[in-house]
Write a protein that holds these residues in place. Sequence first.
Motif, PDB file in Angstrom:
ATOM      1  N   SER A  24      41.921  27.974 169.583  1.00 59.27           N
ATOM      2  CA  SER A  24      40.630  27.934 170.516  1.00 59.27           C
ATOM      3  C   SER A  24      41.181  28.632 171.694  1.00 59.27           C
ATOM      4  O   SER A  24      40.444  29.254 172.444  1.00 59.27           O
ATOM      5  CB  SER A  24      40.366  26.361 170.971  1.00 59.27           C
ATOM      6  OG  SER A  24      41.413  25.707 171.462  1.00 59.27           O
ATOM      7  N   ALA A  25      42.580  28.624 172.286  1.00 58.03           N
ATOM      8  CA  ALA A  25      42.964  29.299 173.588  1.00 58.03           C
ATOM      9  C   ALA A  25      42.836  30.757 173.131  1.00 58.03           C
ATOM     10  O   ALA A  25      42.334  31.506 174.082  1.00 58.03           O
ATOM     11  CB  ALA A  25      44.430  28.967 173.857  1.00 58.03           C
ATOM     12  N   THR A 152      47.670  29.258 181.393  1.00 59.63           N
ATOM     13  CA  THR A 152      48.420  27.835 181.363  1.00 59.63           C
ATOM     14  C   THR A 152      47.239  26.771 181.580  1.00 59.63           C
ATOM     15  O   THR A 152      47.461  25.746 180.769  1.00 59.63           O
ATOM     16  CB  THR A 152      49.579  27.999 182.384  1.00 59.63           C
ATOM     17  OG1 THR A 152      50.378  28.961 182.062  1.00 59.63           O
ATOM     18  CG2 THR A 152      50.306  26.697 182.125  1.00 59.63           C
ATOM     19  N   THR A 153      46.648  26.839 182.740  1.00 60.22           N
ATOM     20  CA  THR A 153      45.757  25.785 183.026  1.00 60.22           C
ATOM     21  C   THR A 153      44.651  25.618 182.054  1.00 60.22           C
ATOM     22  O   THR A 153      44.262  24.437 181.679  1.00 60.22           O
ATOM     23  CB  THR A 153      45.102  26.246 184.330  1.00 60.22           C
ATOM     24  OG1 THR A 153      46.042  26.671 185.410  1.00 60.22           O
ATOM     25  CG2 THR A 153      43.961  24.946 184.746  1.00 60.22           C
ATOM     26  N   ILE A 198      52.103  14.057 177.099  1.00 64.81           N
ATOM     27  CA  ILE A 198      52.625  14.389 178.263  1.00 64.81           C
ATOM     28  C   ILE A 198      53.742  15.416 178.016  1.00 64.81           C
ATOM     29  O   ILE A 198      54.035  16.338 178.918  1.00 64.81           O
ATOM     30  CB  ILE A 198      53.309  13.205 179.175  1.00 64.81           C
ATOM     31  CG1 ILE A 198      52.354  12.145 179.481  1.00 64.81           C
ATOM     32  CG2 ILE A 198      54.204  13.381 180.187  1.00 64.81           C
ATOM     33  CD1 ILE A 198      52.729  10.758 180.031  1.00 64.81           C
ATOM     34  N   VAL A 199      54.575  15.095 177.163  1.00 65.56           N
ATOM     35  CA  VAL A 199      55.474  16.304 176.767  1.00 65.56           C
ATOM     36  C   VAL A 199      54.897  17.648 176.525  1.00 65.56           C
ATOM     37  O   VAL A 199      55.172  18.397 176.889  1.00 65.56           O
ATOM     38  CB  VAL A 199      56.380  15.754 175.596  1.00 65.56           C
ATOM     39  CG1 VAL A 199      57.375  17.029 175.075  1.00 65.56           C
ATOM     40  CG2 VAL A 199      57.275  14.385 175.803  1.00 65.56           C
ATOM     41  N   LEU A 200      53.962  17.569 175.558  1.00 65.29           N
ATOM     42  CA  LEU A 200      53.301  18.781 175.487  1.00 65.29           C
ATOM     43  C   LEU A 200      52.742  19.592 176.695  1.00 65.29           C
ATOM     44  O   LEU A 200      53.233  20.907 176.920  1.00 65.29           O
ATOM     45  CB  LEU A 200      52.179  18.469 174.457  1.00 65.29           C
ATOM     46  CG  LEU A 200      52.334  18.339 173.102  1.00 65.29           C
ATOM     47  CD1 LEU A 200      51.145  18.029 172.408  1.00 65.29           C
ATOM     48  CD2 LEU A 200      53.123  19.570 172.320  1.00 65.29           C
ATOM     49  N   VAL A 201      51.807  18.917 177.491  1.00 66.10           N
ATOM     50  CA  VAL A 201      51.604  19.302 178.733  1.00 66.10           C
ATOM     51  C   VAL A 201      52.774  19.789 179.686  1.00 66.10           C
ATOM     52  O   VAL A 201      52.666  20.936 180.212  1.00 66.10           O
ATOM     53  CB  VAL A 201      50.527  18.418 179.481  1.00 66.10           C
ATOM     54  CG1 VAL A 201      50.473  18.890 180.959  1.00 66.10           C
ATOM     55  CG2 VAL A 201      49.507  18.086 178.802  1.00 66.10           C
ATOM     56  N   THR A 202      53.850  18.929 179.772  1.00 68.58           N
ATOM     57  CA  THR A 202      54.940  19.589 180.526  1.00 68.58           C
ATOM     58  C   THR A 202      55.688  20.682 180.126  1.00 68.58           C
ATOM     59  O   THR A 202      55.796  21.495 180.935  1.00 68.58           O
ATOM     60  CB  THR A 202      55.935  18.358 180.783  1.00 68.58           C
ATOM     61  OG1 THR A 202      55.052  17.123 180.935  1.00 68.58           O
ATOM     62  CG2 THR A 202      57.136  18.842 181.471  1.00 68.58           C
ATOM     63  N   VAL A 203      55.839  20.780 178.854  1.00 62.28           N
ATOM     64  CA  VAL A 203      56.459  22.120 178.367  1.00 62.28           C
ATOM     65  C   VAL A 203      55.559  23.382 178.472  1.00 62.28           C
ATOM     66  O   VAL A 203      56.040  24.303 178.982  1.00 62.28           O
ATOM     67  CB  VAL A 203      56.729  21.740 176.893  1.00 62.28           C
ATOM     68  CG1 VAL A 203      57.197  23.099 175.992  1.00 62.28           C
ATOM     69  CG2 VAL A 203      57.734  20.706 176.465  1.00 62.28           C
ATOM     70  N   ASP A 209      54.876  28.279 184.157  1.00 63.29           N
ATOM     71  CA  ASP A 209      55.308  28.938 185.553  1.00 63.29           C
ATOM     72  C   ASP A 209      56.541  29.856 185.403  1.00 63.29           C
ATOM     73  O   ASP A 209      56.546  30.415 186.346  1.00 63.29           O
ATOM     74  CB  ASP A 209      55.874  27.421 186.047  1.00 63.29           C
ATOM     75  CG  ASP A 209      54.814  26.386 186.452  1.00 63.29           C
ATOM     76  OD1 ASP A 209      53.584  26.938 186.427  1.00 63.29           O
ATOM     77  OD2 ASP A 209      54.916  25.412 186.712  1.00 63.29           O
ATOM     78  N   GLY A 210      57.261  29.481 184.309  1.00 65.86           N
ATOM     79  CA  GLY A 210      58.409  30.410 184.179  1.00 65.86           C
ATOM     80  C   GLY A 210      57.957  31.952 184.220  1.00 65.86           C
ATOM     81  O   GLY A 210      58.586  32.798 184.597  1.00 65.86           O
TER      82      GLY A 210
END
Length: 222
Positions: A24-25, A152-153, A198-203, A209-210
């Motif tokens: 979908s992205a 990313t957002t 939470i892990v998925l979103v953080t990664v 960001d990188g």
Amino acid sequence: MTWSEMQPLLTQGTFDTLYMVLWSALVTILGGLPIGILLVLTDKGGLLQNRAVNKILGVIVNMGRSLPFIILLIFLIPVTTAIVGTFIGPTAMIVPLAIGAIPFFARLVETAVREVDHGLIEAVESMGGGIPTLVGKVLLPQALPSLIAAVTTTVITLIGYSAMAGAVGGEGLGSKAITYGFQRFETGFMIATVVVLIVLVTVIQLIGDGVVRLLARRGRTA
């Protein structure tokens, strides 16, 4: 529920979530990117200045962004069924996920493109550069860090949407949380599902960001 019982459910839920979100992205980027650029080009002072087209696009985008996703999901059931043949399952959920995210991403693209130095745009125009040159050589390269941040957002937003899609047969972690966590009162499984999300979103946020920092560093040294 023991960990050995939870693991296959979480693994399958994660796989289904990533499948829905990534596809979908991709559709969202392909649909939202040109709309966002058109919103800039057709605006006052743009190379394709057209007030009527700009207003129509703006209204469509605003309408898409104003609808709560769960309502849009139900509203699009006939459309999803017509395209995929069913409205249940990970593949079917790609349709409402993309349609729901395209207006959101288009606005982010518009904002990113508007940040491009207007002097560069005027330079291309003065040299006789057309729309393909302006978009391909100036707008997209100059706005790339902001566009990556927008992607990313959007991906993180799609993860949230996919969890809601589990309420109407979308599978994924949302569906697993409802079926095994909420309906069966398995608090441990519900917590595990939240942790995975939470892990998925953080990664994804760290990766995004990188990439933005890397592009910004290259831009300063270029």
